[in-house]
Design a protein around this motif. Structure first.
Motif, mmCIF file in Angstrom:
data_model
loop_
_atom_site.group_PDB
_atom_site.id
_atom_site.type_symbol
_atom_site.label_atom_id
_atom_site.label_comp_id
_atom_site.label_asym_id
_atom_site.label_seq_id
_atom_site.Cartn_x
_atom_site.Cartn_y
_atom_site.Cartn_z
ATOM 1 N N GLY A 191 0.791 -1.221 0.000
ATOM 2 C CA GLY A 191 0.000 0.000 0.000
ATOM 3 C C GLY A 191 0.822 1.271 0.000
ATOM 4 N N GLU A 192 2.142 1.178 0.065
ATOM 5 C CA GLU A 192 2.997 2.365 0.050
ATOM 6 C C GLU A 192 3.176 2.885 -1.374
ATOM 7 N N PHE A 193 3.434 4.172 -1.473
ATOM 8 C CA PHE A 193 3.802 4.810 -2.736
ATOM 9 C C PHE A 193 5.202 5.367 -2.522
ATOM 10 N N VAL A 194 6.207 4.732 -3.099
ATOM 11 C CA VAL A 194 7.606 5.048 -2.814
ATOM 12 C C VAL A 194 8.308 5.526 -4.076
ATOM 13 N N ALA A 195 9.042 6.608 -3.952
ATOM 14 C CA ALA A 195 9.872 7.115 -5.043
ATOM 15 C C ALA A 195 11.272 6.528 -4.926
ATOM 16 N N TYR A 196 11.876 6.261 -6.074
ATOM 17 C CA TYR A 196 13.228 5.695 -6.119
ATOM 18 C C TYR A 196 14.026 6.572 -7.068
ATOM 19 N N ALA A 197 14.939 7.362 -6.531
ATOM 20 C CA ALA A 197 15.591 8.393 -7.334
ATOM 21 C C ALA A 197 17.098 8.334 -7.201
ATOM 22 N N GLY A 198 17.757 9.004 -8.150
ATOM 23 C CA GLY A 198 19.204 9.079 -8.150
ATOM 24 C C GLY A 198 19.694 9.591 -9.485
ATOM 25 N N PRO A 199 20.959 9.988 -9.579
ATOM 26 C CA PRO A 199 21.504 10.483 -10.847
ATOM 27 C C PRO A 199 21.595 9.378 -11.889
ATOM 28 N N ASN A 200 21.880 9.769 -13.125
ATOM 29 C CA ASN A 200 22.035 8.787 -14.197
ATOM 30 C C ASN A 200 23.141 7.797 -13.848
ATOM 31 N N GLY A 201 22.861 6.513 -14.096
ATOM 32 C CA GLY A 201 23.851 5.478 -13.818
ATOM 33 C C GLY A 201 23.942 5.070 -12.365
ATOM 34 N N ALA A 202 22.992 5.529 -11.529
ATOM 35 C CA ALA A 202 23.060 5.219 -10.092
ATOM 36 C C ALA A 202 22.641 3.791 -9.789
ATOM 37 N N GLY A 203 21.825 3.180 -10.658
ATOM 38 C CA GLY A 203 21.374 1.803 -10.427
ATOM 39 C C GLY A 203 19.865 1.661 -10.321
ATOM 40 N N SER A 253 17.335 1.668 -12.761
ATOM 41 C CA SER A 253 16.752 0.715 -13.712
ATOM 42 C C SER A 253 17.221 -0.709 -13.435
ATOM 43 N N THR A 254 18.467 -0.857 -12.992
ATOM 44 C CA THR A 254 18.973 -2.182 -12.631
ATOM 45 C C THR A 254 18.150 -2.778 -11.503
ATOM 46 N N LEU A 308 6.282 -1.140 -15.978
ATOM 47 C CA LEU A 308 6.193 -0.209 -17.103
ATOM 48 C C LEU A 308 7.481 0.603 -17.184
ATOM 49 N N PHE A 309 8.182 0.464 -18.319
ATOM 50 C CA PHE A 309 9.359 1.265 -18.597
ATOM 51 C C PHE A 309 8.961 2.369 -19.566
ATOM 52 N N GLY A 310 9.330 3.610 -19.226
ATOM 53 C CA GLY A 310 8.882 4.752 -20.011
ATOM 54 C C GLY A 310 9.327 4.743 -21.459
ATOM 55 N N ASN A 311 10.407 4.058 -21.770
ATOM 56 C CA ASN A 311 10.913 4.033 -23.140
ATOM 57 C C ASN A 311 10.613 2.710 -23.847
ATOM 58 N N ARG A 312 9.690 1.930 -23.307
ATOM 59 C CA ARG A 312 9.308 0.653 -23.920
ATOM 60 C C ARG A 312 7.787 0.574 -24.032
ATOM 61 N N THR A 313 7.306 -0.266 -24.935
ATOM 62 C CA THR A 313 5.872 -0.448 -25.069
ATOM 63 C C THR A 313 5.551 -1.912 -25.318
ATOM 64 N N GLU A 314 4.403 -2.366 -24.811
ATOM 65 C CA GLU A 314 3.918 -3.718 -25.072
ATOM 66 C C GLU A 314 2.823 -3.726 -26.128
ATOM 67 N N LEU A 315 2.448 -2.564 -26.604
ATOM 68 C CA LEU A 315 1.375 -2.483 -27.596
ATOM 69 C C LEU A 315 1.847 -3.019 -28.941
ATOM 70 N N LEU A 364 1.322 -4.934 -7.111
ATOM 71 C CA LEU A 364 2.488 -4.060 -7.063
ATOM 72 C C LEU A 364 2.832 -3.640 -8.479
ATOM 73 N N ILE A 365 3.099 -2.343 -8.674
ATOM 74 C CA ILE A 365 3.538 -1.900 -9.989
ATOM 75 C C ILE A 365 4.865 -1.165 -9.867
ATOM 76 N N LEU A 366 5.757 -1.473 -10.810
ATOM 77 C CA LEU A 366 7.077 -0.865 -10.893
ATOM 78 C C LEU A 366 7.100 0.040 -12.118
ATOM 79 N N LEU A 367 7.363 1.322 -11.904
ATOM 80 C CA LEU A 367 7.320 2.299 -12.979
ATOM 81 C C LEU A 367 8.689 2.948 -13.125
ATOM 82 N N ASP A 368 9.288 2.799 -14.289
ATOM 83 C CA ASP A 368 10.597 3.391 -14.558
ATOM 84 C C ASP A 368 10.412 4.552 -15.524
ATOM 85 N N GLU A 369 10.485 5.774 -15.025
ATOM 86 C CA GLU A 369 10.303 6.994 -15.805
ATOM 87 C C GLU A 369 8.961 7.010 -16.548
#
Length: 378
Positions: A102-114, A116-117, A154-161, A229-234
């Protein structure tokens, strides 16, 4: 607190909880309700690259004359250009954290921080080098098929459509392949159609959608099987203001009303602050902060912006940084940890020509940028 100590304390706190909530909201003893449990997670990659000295010599040679270039790029040097060496890159280094249901958590960091991994490890796309990962009580590595029935990614630069088919056909395909019951599919389709405003594009070919329309359609497709649970990358990457507002409001609503756990990454900190209740910060593969957005501001010194409207005269405020001013409106920055609010207000009340004052927190983007610079120089 700061750095990984915060994560460890949260783990200890979570382990002391002895409760379980069912779908109807009843509490049972014996099981802690964590959607995500990550313990001492490490992920390393092997990268092949040219030897550093060869690259350096090649760069320096551009400034040399022809005879020097011939000397540098002799037979041995040309052979070395095609000789590569292994380099181990550590994407995640001893990362531990918990996300409760039930939590809504942000996961942030600079480019290459890890970031998406981490998302790929949680969804089973990658395997960890060391450590353990549990998502909804399952191992992404061993129980991937069972996990996918409860997980949305859901990855912001990918699509399943399907690119050359109407959007609704992609939805119908997922219903069949995922074996979604008719009642669940119809209820979820009606919900996402209304809340994401995709009624006008359901029969449109995916290739003809704008970026904002495609992102909404991808989000709708991800939710058709009722993930816990949903994982959203950008997810807001490249969206205009209207599309971004629709995305944010929808995510907040399904978290609040449906109890869906959400873990989201983004470089837009204002969006993250509006959506999430908590933020995990990662830098250089290490978890460096786990807490609230206000707590992050305190780390950087509680920066505050305020605007002073005067009759044209510029107020002289000791300890305050003038950011700009025009037509009698002046914007200042002050660190309230060094100059208390009471003293600031007293000084403003004594300044000549002051007509109005507006005080607000420093933009979270500025706070994060300062943290990034501190980490980079550390």
């Amino acid at each position: 607190m700061f750095q990984a100590d915060i994560a460890r304390e949260n783990i200890m706190e979570g382990n002391s909880m002895e409760r379980k909530m069912s779908g109807e909201g009843k509490i049972f003893q014996g099981e802690v309700q964590f959607a995500v449990k990550v313990d001492s997670l490490n992920k390393s990659f092997t990268r092949w690259q040219r030897k550093e000295n060869i690259l350096q010599e090649g760069n320096n040679s551009a400034k040399e004359n022809n005879s020097q270039r011939k000397r540098i790029f002799g037979k041995e040097k040309i052979k070395n250009i095609f000789r590569q060496e292994k380099k181990t890159v550590t994407a995640l280094d001893n990362v531990s954290f918990r996300v409760r249901r039930g939590e809504f958590v942000a996961y942030a960091g600079p480019n290459g921080a890890g970031k998406s991994t981490t998302m790929k490890l949680l969804s089973g796309i990658l395997k960890p080098t060391a450590g353990s990962v549990s998502v909804l009580g399952m191992s992404p590595e061993k129980d991937r098929i069972a996990l996918m029935k409860k997980l949305g990614v859901l990855f912001g630069n990918r699509t399943e459509l399907w690119w050359d088919h109407p959007v609704i056909q992609s939805f119908e395909w997922k219903k069949v392949v995922w074996d979604i019951p008719d009642a669940v599919y119809r209820r979820n389709l009606d919900m996402v159609t209304e809340l994401l405003d995709i009624g006008g594009i359901r029969n449109t070919f995916a290739r003809e959608l704008s970026l904002g329309q495609r992102m909404r359609a991808d989000l709708a497709m991800m939710l058709l099987h009722s993930p816990e649970l949903i994982l959203l990358d950008e997810p807001t990457l490249g969206l205009d203001v209207v599309a971004k507002r629709q995305m944010i409001e929808f995510l907040k609503r399904i978290n609040r009303e449906e109890g869906v756990t959400i873990l989201v990454t983004s470089h837009d900190m204002d969006d993250l602050e509006e959506m999430a209740q908590r933020i995990l910060m990662i830098s250089g593969g290490k978890l460096v902060y786990d807490g609230s957005f206000d707590g992050m501001r305190e780390i950087t010194g509680n920066l505050t912006h305020f605007t002073v409207t005067t009759d044209g005269r510029k107020p002289e405020l000791e300890g305050c940084k003038l950011l700009g001013g025009k037509s009698g409106v002046f914007e200042f920055e002050v660190d309230l940890s060094c100059r208390p609010m009471k003293g600031l207000l007293e000084r403003l009340s004594q300044a000549d020509g002051v007509m109005d004052v507006e005080i607000r927190k420093a933009p979270i983007e500025q706070v994060i940028a300062q943290l990034y610079q501190d980490w980079k120089s550390a």
